[in-house]
Design an enzyme around this catalytic site. Structure first.
Site, PDB file in Angstrom:
ATOM      1  N   TYR A 130     -42.117  63.676  56.375  1.00  0.00           N
ATOM      2  CA  TYR A 130     -42.645  62.400  55.893  1.00  0.00           C
ATOM      3  C   TYR A 130     -42.797  62.410  54.372  1.00  0.00           C
ATOM      4  CZ  TYR A 130     -45.494  58.148  55.906  1.00  0.00           C
ATOM      5  OH  TYR A 130     -45.970  56.873  55.697  1.00  0.00           O
ATOM      6  N   SER A 175     -45.872  55.899  50.022  1.00  0.00           N
ATOM      7  CA  SER A 175     -47.055  56.302  50.783  1.00  0.00           C
ATOM      8  C   SER A 175     -47.966  57.111  49.884  1.00  0.00           C
ATOM      9  CB  SER A 175     -46.623  57.163  51.979  1.00  0.00           C
ATOM     10  OG  SER A 175     -47.715  57.796  52.605  1.00  0.00           O
TER      11      SER A 175
END
Length: 285
Positions: free
Chosen positions: A159, A146
């Site tokens: 995350y 990401s």
């Protein structure tokens, strides 16, 4: 390493019921790959599989419902895939979940859920499917990290931790699998237009009056088409690229992090706030 050959090989894709995973599956089918598609969304996954079968009746398309947060289920799923497909060409670890809230606002159970889906599940799948991935020369592994595997903004402790961990694993495996002829690509998407904002969990300690505002801001920044992201990923696989950054929302923060390792988040925060305002204004119009 020679270009990756898609046609006539089997590809395993997680998170295939929507977003990037769905578009990667369509792109692989168009390139002649047989598919094993994984997701926890049974209805969405079946719909994707049926559309691909209708468009490519000559391809084998298998839909496997699995909850990647369940360690035992992931292991059973991986072992089953290996039994049915002793040789696979490509594994795409795309599935991911998000959790909003400062570190002191999320519970340990919530934190561990994110790590289980985003990191532990890829580890298990790679470990159990590696014999199949190396059974024939020329295989490839894709781990979708990401933007938050490049930078670590406040409010994204779980995350970012999971995506940085996946990035680190990918870089290790890139060196270790080279002698086996298996390429490794780490993907860092920016603001891709997927359902991740709507499906994200909010930490149990986040005040209720902050939830809607956070989700609206996050959603407003997700503008890049998933089909374009998928095409870039598959182009990177074919070319055996080690890293693929998708959209300016990943490339600019990455550059800033390199130029200002300790101070980039302040600059990125200002750019993100400005982009969010522009996006919300555009939506309002």
């Amino acid at each position: 390493m020679s270009p990756y050959r898609f046609a006539g090989r089997t590809a395993v894709v997680t998170g295939a019921a929507s977003g990037i995973g769905e578009q990667v599956a369509h792109g692989l089918a168009a390139r002649g790959s047989g598919l094993v598609l994984l997701d926890r969304d049974a209805l969405g996954l079946d719909a994707v599989a049926e559309r691909i079968r209708a468009a490519h009746p000559g391809l084998a398309v298998e839909a496997v419902v699995a909850d990647l947060a369940d360690r035992a289920a992931v292991i059973r799923t991986a072992e089953g895939i290996r039994e049915r497909h002793p040789a696979i060409g490509l594994l795409v670890n795309n599935a991911g979940v998000a959790l909003g809230g400062r570190f002191d606002q999320v519970s340990l159970d919530e934190f561990e859920w994110v790590m289980a889906v985003n990191f532990t599940a890829p580890v298990l799948l790679i470990h159990h499917l590696l014999p199949a991935l190396t059974a024939e020369p020329g295989g490839h592994l894709v781990n979708v990290s990401s933007l938050y595997g490049l930078i670590a903004p406040p409010g994204q402790s779980a995350y970012s931790s999971s995506k940085f961990a996946l990035r680190g694993l990918s870089e290790v495996l890139r060196g270790e699998l080279l002698e086996s002829g298996v390429g490794v690509t780490t993907v860092h998407p920016g603001g891709i237009r997927t359902r991740i904002a709507q499906s994200a969990r909010i930490g149990e300690g986040v005040p209720a009056d902050q939830v809607d505002a956070q989700q609206r801001t996050f959603t407003a920044l997700l503008t890049y088409p998933p089909e374009k992201a998928a095409a870039e990923i598959l182009d990177g696989v074919e070319r055996r690229r080690g890293r693929v950054l998708i959209a300016s929302t990943a490339k600019i923060p990455d550059l800033l992090a390199r130029l200002a390792p300790a101070g980039h988040m302040r600059l990125i925060g200002m750019l993100t706030a400005a982009a969010g305002r522009r996006a919300r204004t555009a939506v309002a119009r």
